[in-house]
Design an enzyme around this catalytic site. Structure first.
Site, PDB file in Angstrom:
ATOM      1  N   VAL A 110      21.307  40.617  -8.895  1.00 36.71           N
ATOM      2  CA  VAL A 110      21.223  40.834 -10.338  1.00 36.71           C
ATOM      3  C   VAL A 110      21.272  39.485 -11.054  1.00 36.71           C
ATOM      4  O   VAL A 110      22.022  38.602 -10.669  1.00 36.71           O
ATOM      5  CB  VAL A 110      22.403  41.724 -10.796  1.00 36.71           C
ATOM      6  N   ALA A 112      18.957  37.131 -11.282  1.00 33.27           N
ATOM      7  CA  ALA A 112      18.273  36.009 -10.644  1.00 33.27           C
ATOM      8  C   ALA A 112      16.850  35.820 -11.169  1.00 33.27           C
ATOM      9  O   ALA A 112      16.191  34.841 -10.850  1.00 33.27           O
ATOM     10  CB  ALA A 112      18.242  36.216  -9.130  1.00 33.27           C
ATOM     11  N   GLY A 113      16.359  36.760 -11.972  1.00 32.87           N
ATOM     12  CA  GLY A 113      14.997  36.644 -12.510  1.00 32.87           C
ATOM     13  C   GLY A 113      14.043  37.659 -11.908  1.00 32.87           C
ATOM     14  O   GLY A 113      12.824  37.541 -12.023  1.00 32.87           O
ATOM     15  N   LEU A 114      14.605  38.685 -11.256  1.00 31.59           N
ATOM     16  CA  LEU A 114      13.755  39.688 -10.599  1.00 31.59           C
ATOM     17  C   LEU A 114      13.572  40.949 -11.453  1.00 31.59           C
ATOM     18  O   LEU A 114      13.008  41.941 -10.983  1.00 31.59           O
ATOM     19  CB  LEU A 114      14.359  40.062  -9.240  1.00 31.59           C
ATOM     20  N   ALA A 119      14.827  47.252 -14.441  1.00 27.91           N
ATOM     21  CA  ALA A 119      14.753  48.331 -13.442  1.00 27.91           C
ATOM     22  C   ALA A 119      15.938  49.282 -13.607  1.00 27.91           C
ATOM     23  O   ALA A 119      15.792  50.507 -13.474  1.00 27.91           O
ATOM     24  CB  ALA A 119      14.709  47.745 -12.030  1.00 27.91           C
ATOM     25  N   ASP A 160       9.093  42.991 -18.165  1.00 24.51           N
ATOM     26  CA  ASP A 160       9.900  43.481 -17.047  1.00 24.51           C
ATOM     27  C   ASP A 160       9.979  45.005 -17.040  1.00 24.51           C
ATOM     28  O   ASP A 160       9.907  45.635 -15.975  1.00 24.51           O
ATOM     29  CB  ASP A 160      11.320  42.904 -17.112  1.00 24.51           C
TER      30      ASP A 160
END
Ligand code: MEV
Length: 330
Positions: A110, A112-114, A119, A160
Site C-alpha cells: 500500500v 507504493a504507487g500501484l 482498488a 487509478d
C-alpha cells in the site's frame, strides 16, 4: 457474502509529463485488492484489514463497531478513510444503511504507487452493492470511487480508479483539468517485474519540484517533458504492434528523462540498472518517483533476483484486462 477484487496499476510511460498535458500510458496488473462483504443485521460496519501490506511492513488491526481507527499507523488510518468514505457512498447509492462486515486483503504494498487506494475504493463499493443484491455499472463505480479519492485526498486524477474499474491499458491525456482516457488494444502478454523500496518523498513534493524546475529552467525542462510525451505515443504504438523490444528501449529512454527531471533516487536507479543487466528488455521508475516502484519488462526470475540483490522487494505481474470483478458469491 460477496468477494470482489479490483486490480492495481503501473504507469508504463508518461508520469510527470502528463501533468503538463502530455499523454501517459497506464496498465492494470494482475495483482489485486480483495474485499469481502457480509451484510449484518445490527447496522454496524466492521473492517478487518489484517492483511494490508504497507510497502514491506505488515500491519494487523481489527476494527469493530463504528468506523473508528484505533491504531497509530498513519498509512492504515489513511487506507481506512478510503474504506469509510466508500461505504458511505455505497450506502447512498443503494439508498439503505445496512451494516456490513468487510474483510480487505491486498496482494500489493500500500502507498507504493500501484493504485491500491483506488482498488480499495472500487472493490469496497462493488462488494457492498453486490452483497445487498444490487447491480452497479462500471461507469457509476468509476465515478463513485473517484469521488472517494477526491474526498479523502482533496484532489485526485481519475486514472487509478478508472484502471481499477476497467482494467486493460489506457492512453491518458489531461486537457484543461479534464482527463481523457482511451482504451488501447493489446494482443500480447506484457510481463513485468515490479521492484519497490520505501518512498522518501511524496507525490505532491515531487510534482511541485518538477514545476519549479520547469519555471526556473524552461528552455531545458520543457523539451524533456515534450520528449516524454513522444515516448508515450511511440510506446503505445509499440504495444499495439506487440513490439516489446521497442517498448523496452522506450522504457529506458523514459527512465533517463525522469532522471533528468530529478525524480529518481539511487535505489530506483540501482534496481533499474540491475534489472537491465539481468536481461530485462527495458526498465524504468514508475509513478511519481522518490522511491516507490520501478518496472522491468521481463518475466525472468533472474531479473526479480537482481532487484532483490540491490535491496528492493520484487514481484511478477502481467496485464489484467477485466478490471473489477466478483470472484465469489453465496
Ligand atoms: C503519479 O503516479 C503520476 C504523476 O504524473 C502525478 C500525476 O499525474 O498526478 C507524477
Amino acid at each position: 457474502m460477496v468477494t470482489v477484487r479490483a486490480p492495481g496499476k503501473v504507469i508504463l510511460f508518461g508520469e510527470h509529463a502528463v501533468v503538463y498535458g502530455e499523454p501517459a500510458l497506464a496498465m492494470a496488473i494482475n495483482k489485486y485488492v480483495y474485499v469481502t462483504a457480509r451484510p449484518r443485521d445490527d447496522g454496524k460496519v466492521t473492517i478487518n484489514a489484517s492483511d494490508l501490506k504497507l510497502a514491506g511492513l505488515y500491519v494487523t488491526f481489527l476494527e469493530n463497531g463504528d468506523l473508528v481507527a484505533r491504531t497509530d499507523y498513519g498509512a492504515v488510518i489513511s487506507a481506512l478513510s478510503y474504506v469509510r468514505r466508500a461505504v458511505e457512498l455505497a450506502m447512498e447509492y443503494v439508498g439503505k444503511r445496512v451494516g456490513v462486515d468487510l474483510t480487505i486483503r491486498s496482494e500489493m504494498p500500500v502507498g507504493a504507487g500501484l493504485g491500491t487506494s483506488a482498488a480499495v475504493a472500487v472493490a469496497t463499493i462493488a462488494s457492498y452493492v453486490h452483497a445487498l443484491g444490487y447491480e452497479i455499472s462500471k461507469r457509476d463505480l468509476a465515478r463513485l470511487a473517484w469521488q472517494v479519492e477526491r474526498d479523502v485526498q482533496g484532489a485526485a486524477s481519475p486514472t487509478d480508479t478508472a484502471m481499477a474499474t476497467y482494467g486493460g491499458v489506457m492512453f491518458i491525456r489531461s486537457v484543461g483539468g479534464e482527463a481523457f482516457m482511451e482504451p488501447v488494444k493489446v494482443d500480447v502478454d506484457v510481463p513485468i517485474i515490479v521492484g519497490y523500496v520505501p518512498r522518501v518523498s511524496t507525490t505532491k513534493e515531487l510534482v511541485s519540484m518538477v514545476r519549479s524546475r520547469l519555471e526556473s529552467m524552461r528552455e531545458v525542462i520543457e523539451p524533456i517533458i515534450k520528449a516524454i510525451g513522444m515516448v508515450s505515443t511511440m510506446g503505445r504504438r509499440a504495444l499495439e504492434e506487440g513490439d516489446l523490444k521497442t517498448m523496452g528501449q522506450l522504457m529506458n529512454i523514459n527512465h533517463g528523462l525522469l532522471v533528468a527531471l530529478g525524480v529518481s533516487t539511487k535505489q530506483l536507479d540501482d534496481m533499474v540498472y540491475a534489472a537491465r543487466a539481468a536481461g530485462a528488455l527495458g526498465a524504468k521508475l514508475s509513478g511519481a518517483g522518490g522511491g516507490g516502484i520501478m518496472i522491468a519488462l521481463s518475466d525472468r526470475v533472474e531479473v526479480e533476483k537482481a532487484i532483490e540483490i540491490v535491496g528492493g522487494s520484487a514481484f511478477r505481474a502481467s496485464l489484467n484486462t477485466k478490471g473489477v470483478e466478483v470472484v465469489s458469491e453465496d
